[in-house]
Design a protein around this motif. Structure first.
Motif, PDB file in Angstrom:
ATOM      1  N   SER A   6       0.975  -1.229   0.029  1.00 42.38           N
ATOM      2  CA  SER A   6       0.031  -0.038  -0.044  1.00 42.38           C
ATOM      3  C   SER A   6       0.867   1.329  -0.029  1.00 42.38           C
ATOM      4  N   VAL A   7       0.223   2.332  -0.511  1.00 42.02           N
ATOM      5  CA  VAL A   7       0.981   3.640  -0.354  1.00 42.02           C
ATOM      6  C   VAL A   7       1.123   3.956   0.885  1.00 42.02           C
ATOM      7  N   ASP A   8       2.485   4.377   1.184  1.00 44.33           N
ATOM      8  CA  ASP A   8       2.762   5.181   2.501  1.00 44.33           C
ATOM      9  C   ASP A   8       1.751   6.339   2.638  1.00 44.33           C
ATOM     10  N   LYS A   9       1.201   6.630   3.754  1.00 43.32           N
ATOM     11  CA  LYS A   9       0.389   7.911   3.956  1.00 43.32           C
ATOM     12  C   LYS A   9       1.015   9.166   3.826  1.00 43.32           C
ATOM     13  N   ASN A  10       2.486   8.931   4.176  1.00 39.31           N
ATOM     14  CA  ASN A  10       3.178  10.204   3.975  1.00 39.31           C
ATOM     15  C   ASN A  10       3.836  10.588   2.802  1.00 39.31           C
ATOM     16  N   SER A  11       3.463   9.868   1.883  1.00 42.28           N
ATOM     17  CA  SER A  11       4.036   9.931   0.433  1.00 42.28           C
ATOM     18  C   SER A  11       3.225  11.135  -0.375  1.00 42.28           C
ATOM     19  N   TYR A  16       8.488  10.301  -1.217  1.00 41.37           N
ATOM     20  CA  TYR A  16       8.824  11.295  -0.235  1.00 41.37           C
ATOM     21  C   TYR A  16      10.098  11.691  -0.238  1.00 41.37           C
TER      22      TYR A  16
END
Length: 94
Positions: A6-11, A16
């Motif tokens: 899943s995509v990192d929530k901070n990206s 990032y």
């Protein structure tokens, strides 16, 4: 790999930027402990993500045999600047 993660929530747009400032003592103990393969060691760093200074993290990364964990605290820009100022004074004293 997208199908399995899943995509990192901070990206931002799938990625990032991480900016890290690592600390060591005057005899470079953290560096030499890593090079020598010391089983129990730690290193300190300050991190920001995506060039955003709203969240500045002071972290201590620990290694114990094969386990790694980190402690992290959010610090203010004022606290960050105080740390940098102390380091500058100590370097100038050398």
């Amino acid at each position: 790999i997208k199908n399995f993660t899943s995509v990192d929530k901070n990206s931002i747009e799938g990625g990032y930027q991480i900016r890290s400032l690592y600390f060591d003592n005057m005899i470079n103990s953290a560096y030499y402990e890593k090079m020598d393969g010391v089983n129990y060691r730690k290193k300190w760093r300050i991190r920001i993500y995506n060039y955003d200074t709203k969240i500045i993290k002071l972290e201590c990364k620990h290694k114990a045999n094969i386990g790694i964990f980190k402690e992290s605290s959010i610090i203010s820009e004022i606290e960050y600047q105080k740390i940098i100022d102390i380091i500058k004074i100590r370097v100038e004293e050398v």
